[in-house]
Design a protein around this motif. Sequence first.
Motif, mmCIF file in Angstrom:
data_model
loop_
_atom_site.group_PDB
_atom_site.id
_atom_site.type_symbol
_atom_site.label_atom_id
_atom_site.label_comp_id
_atom_site.label_asym_id
_atom_site.label_seq_id
_atom_site.Cartn_x
_atom_site.Cartn_y
_atom_site.Cartn_z
ATOM 1 N N ALA A 151 -2.945 5.191 1.607
ATOM 2 C CA ALA A 151 -3.745 4.332 1.666
ATOM 3 C C ALA A 151 -3.298 3.767 3.185
ATOM 4 O O ALA A 151 -4.336 3.312 3.820
ATOM 5 C CB ALA A 151 -3.422 3.005 0.584
ATOM 6 N N LEU A 158 0.846 -1.402 0.063
ATOM 7 C CA LEU A 158 0.163 -0.063 0.066
ATOM 8 C C LEU A 158 0.688 1.231 -0.014
ATOM 9 O O LEU A 158 1.888 1.196 0.570
ATOM 10 C CB LEU A 158 -0.931 0.045 1.238
ATOM 11 N N ASN A 159 0.492 2.308 -0.725
ATOM 12 C CA ASN A 159 1.364 3.522 -0.753
ATOM 13 C C ASN A 159 0.918 4.122 0.807
ATOM 14 O O ASN A 159 0.002 3.991 1.447
ATOM 15 C CB ASN A 159 0.784 4.617 -1.855
ATOM 16 N N VAL A 180 -5.237 5.629 5.309
ATOM 17 C CA VAL A 180 -6.757 5.391 5.578
ATOM 18 C C VAL A 180 -6.901 3.790 6.172
ATOM 19 O O VAL A 180 -8.035 3.997 7.195
ATOM 20 C CB VAL A 180 -7.289 5.199 4.110
ATOM 21 N N VAL A 181 -6.114 2.966 6.043
ATOM 22 C CA VAL A 181 -6.480 1.601 6.514
ATOM 23 C C VAL A 181 -5.954 1.863 8.077
ATOM 24 O O VAL A 181 -6.900 1.089 8.865
ATOM 25 C CB VAL A 181 -5.243 0.633 5.974
#
Length: 101
Positions: free
Chosen positions: A76, A72-73, A79-80
Amino acid sequence: MTFPLVRAARLPRDLPLDAFAAAAGLHPDLVARLVALGLVEVTTGPTGAPGFPVAELATVARIRRLHDDLTLNYAAVGVVLDLLDRIDELEDRLARSRPVR
């Protein structure tokens, strides 16, 4: 992929950037980037120097797992992490609302 384990009891409450980066296994520039993205918290000591709470080492380990293992960047990852924190909060609230048997 392995991540360093740190014994929090042996470390001061806040670490300077270089010590935090070394304990996290990251380059100091990457730690500064994670701070700029709002993924890692930083405090300001009495002298005005930035300090990193030892508890943030666990956050960095989560970030590394999400970034390295799930590719994931960093946007992201943020957000996670927010979603995982929200899930924990909702699970706690649900557990408290259930009647005791």
